[in-house]
Scaffold this motif. Sequence first.
Motif, PDB file in Angstrom:
ATOM      1  N   UNK A  62       2.641   0.417  -3.256  1.00 20.63           N
ATOM      2  CA  UNK A  62       3.241   1.386  -3.742  1.00 20.63           C
ATOM      3  C   UNK A  62       4.873   1.112  -4.243  1.00 20.63           C
ATOM      4  N   UNK A  63       5.070  -0.131  -3.653  1.00 17.45           N
ATOM      5  CA  UNK A  63       6.532  -0.694  -4.068  1.00 17.45           C
ATOM      6  C   UNK A  63       6.590  -1.327  -5.414  1.00 17.45           C
ATOM      7  N   UNK A  64       5.490  -1.535  -5.911  1.00 14.00           N
ATOM      8  CA  UNK A  64       5.513  -2.449  -7.117  1.00 14.00           C
ATOM      9  C   UNK A  64       6.058  -1.469  -8.347  1.00 14.00           C
ATOM     10  N   UNK A  65       6.838  -2.015  -9.278  1.00 14.07           N
ATOM     11  CA  UNK A  65       7.318  -1.467 -10.554  1.00 14.07           C
ATOM     12  C   UNK A  65       6.313  -1.182 -11.446  1.00 14.07           C
ATOM     13  N   UNK A 158      10.977 -14.243  -8.814  1.00 13.65           N
ATOM     14  CA  UNK A 158      12.273 -13.680  -7.987  1.00 13.65           C
ATOM     15  C   UNK A 158      12.832 -12.437  -8.831  1.00 13.65           C
ATOM     16  N   UNK A 159      12.789 -12.619 -10.029  1.00 10.45           N
ATOM     17  CA  UNK A 159      13.517 -11.416 -10.675  1.00 10.45           C
ATOM     18  C   UNK A 159      12.640 -10.132 -10.536  1.00 10.45           C
ATOM     19  N   UNK A 160      11.211 -10.465 -10.591  1.00 10.39           N
ATOM     20  CA  UNK A 160      10.216  -8.865 -10.053  1.00 10.39           C
ATOM     21  C   UNK A 160      10.518  -8.435  -8.755  1.00 10.39           C
ATOM     22  N   UNK A 161      10.849  -9.596  -7.863  1.00 11.26           N
ATOM     23  CA  UNK A 161      11.199  -8.868  -6.436  1.00 11.26           C
ATOM     24  C   UNK A 161      12.108  -8.306  -6.397  1.00 11.26           C
ATOM     25  N   UNK A 166      12.935  -6.076  -2.867  1.00  6.94           N
ATOM     26  CA  UNK A 166      12.535  -7.040  -2.059  1.00  6.94           C
ATOM     27  C   UNK A 166      13.798  -8.188  -1.906  1.00  6.94           C
ATOM     28  N   UNK A 167      13.875  -8.828  -0.829  1.00  8.79           N
ATOM     29  CA  UNK A 167      14.975  -9.447  -0.886  1.00  8.79           C
ATOM     30  C   UNK A 167      14.368 -10.943  -1.515  1.00  8.79           C
ATOM     31  N   UNK A 168      15.141 -11.701  -2.085  1.00  7.53           N
ATOM     32  CA  UNK A 168      15.293 -12.804  -2.700  1.00  7.53           C
ATOM     33  C   UNK A 168      14.852 -14.036  -1.703  1.00  7.53           C
ATOM     34  N   UNK A 169      14.050 -15.092  -2.220  1.00 10.24           N
ATOM     35  CA  UNK A 169      13.548 -16.096  -1.260  1.00 10.24           C
ATOM     36  C   UNK A 169      14.327 -17.116  -1.429  1.00 10.24           C
ATOM     37  N   UNK A 170      15.053 -17.502  -2.316  1.00  6.90           N
ATOM     38  CA  UNK A 170      15.740 -18.794  -2.665  1.00  6.90           C
ATOM     39  C   UNK A 170      17.001 -18.748  -3.462  1.00  6.90           C
ATOM     40  N   UNK A 258       1.974 -17.522  -4.982  1.00  4.16           N
ATOM     41  CA  UNK A 258       3.224 -16.477  -4.821  1.00  4.16           C
ATOM     42  C   UNK A 258       2.891 -15.693  -3.566  1.00  4.16           C
ATOM     43  N   UNK A 259       1.874 -15.943  -2.877  1.00  2.00           N
ATOM     44  CA  UNK A 259       1.465 -14.897  -2.114  1.00  2.00           C
ATOM     45  C   UNK A 259       2.442 -15.015  -0.712  1.00  2.00           C
ATOM     46  N   UNK A 260       2.748 -13.674   0.065  1.00  2.00           N
ATOM     47  CA  UNK A 260       3.546 -13.725   0.963  1.00  2.00           C
ATOM     48  C   UNK A 260       2.956 -14.784   2.175  1.00  2.00           C
TER      49      UNK A 260
END
Length: 318
Positions: A62-65, A158-161, A166-170, A258-260
């Motif tokens: 649901x959060x996907x743009x 990262x840009x998509x997140x 969503x928080x950036x990972x790096x 890319x999976x969590x």
Amino acid sequence: MSTPDDAERLSPLAQRWPRACKFLLSGCAATVAELATFPLDLTKTRLQIQGEAALARLGDGATESAPYRGMVRTALGIVQEEGFLKLWQGVTPAIYRHIVYSGGRMVTYEHLREVVFGKSEDKHYPLWKSVIGGMMAGVVGQFLANPTDLVKVQMQMEGKRKLEGKPLRFRGVHHAFAKILAEGGIRGLWAGWVPNIQRAALVNMGDLTTYDTVKHYLVLNTPLEDNIVTHGLSSLCSGLVASILGTPADVIKSRIMNQPRDKQGRGLLYKSSTDCLIQAVQGEGFLSLYKGFLPSWLRMQSDWITQDHPMRPQHSVF
């Protein structure tokens, strides 16, 4: 009077260290090609990962743009939503990957050609040896470069997140390597290595066999000679076949990378590459395995037309 040692010291570097110079020039050409075509790679990765059916199990769907629609609209969407320079997000680990992959592949192939296989009695290098050697060299090079590929894929997303809240990972490339190593250990840096080496083997097999077959057909059955036109047409066909063979493994690789993951570095969406394949086909259809096909093919095309593939046999014997 000059001695042989003096003559050797005064000779050009290319004559004294031919393989080192060849590798250096190849690395420079690969870096330029990487910078020029990287937006295609970024677009490909975004298309491959969007619409994952497996995300529904985690409640992230649901959060996907808004989904991307095709290669051009994807690139334009990235520019409009994230900025023009974001088309090169992840290019640094991509350059690292090119250096490691190209170096590992060339050294392995040279060793196989000179030591393991050797040339035939008529001094030609048969096609079947080129295919097997190319596949093995591609597998070795890709395995060595897997950590850089992993960081590249994750940084490309990262840009998509950020757009999805969503928080950036790096914070950067080296922070990405350090974080993945801290969370998953050495093994974590090789996440997705199985589909990655499968893709490398399939791409090299499709390229080498198709290029040589088409080139022989054109030279023997058309007025064309062995020149840049023949090289371009052969590369066009070989890139198409290589993309058809390699894209499904590339999609699986990108999704696994890319999976969590949990605190132990284990994937939360897929247990293995086979599990990822099954979920993609069942949840999204068979054609989901060819998401990002067009930018992938165009990128291979630009690389192989402008560069002389080190593993393509100049004179093959069927």
